[in-house]
Design a protein around this motif. Sequence first.
Motif: not given
Length: 232
Positions: A30, A33, A37, A128, A157-158, A192, A223
């Motif tokens: 995470l 990822r 952001k 996420n 979020d994805l 995910s 996203t």
Amino acid sequence: MTTAPSLAVRVPARHPRSSDKERQDYDRYLAERGRYKGEFLREVMDAAGTGPVLEAGSGYGGLGVELLRLGRTELHAVCESEHAAALYEHRLAEAGLRATVHSVPGGVPDPARPPWNTRRFAAVYSANAFAAWPDPAAALRRLARLLLPGGQVLVSDLRRDPDPFILEYSLREMADDTSEAGRYRLRTFLTSLRGAYTLTEARALLTAAGLNDWRAEADGPMTFAIRYGRNP
């Protein structure tokens, strides 16, 4: 845009976090990822102004570290467990940054219970975590009740209906890393992705829950973002 056949039906994700190794692997995943952001976190900072900020979610990945690198703010981070909170504190210490870290089962505070019944925030954000919440609409309502007047909730979020070309490129890049960490990243990303909502599903969820003041919008090729409160 059509959805690939293997992604046509949502399969809720399960990411094992019962051992120290599993928790550390998921935390690193995470955090990786979270490096993408930046634009979302700048929006959070703009929404917060000089007010306090709340991060809600699993706590893994320590996304608030990236937020604090953008500018100093009063940050409260909610983690789903003491294990996640310890990893979050470690990331903060490594970066030489400070935040108040809380442990709350599920990662979403109850605004009616102490100490949250006396705390309100200029911006509340989550990343996420939306697809992992058992009842996303209830979680969103809780987050909205934690706002100061004029505040804003931002959720990222994805999504399961990403740009197919960007998705193919990302998968090929991950597949090229044949290390143990690389294989974990690819496997966890695919899990995910299958567990994510499409943008249409997210909008339908808001409508079905009567959350008419919330907006769900594509937020890049991979996203979506859900927003509530004053217009960004």
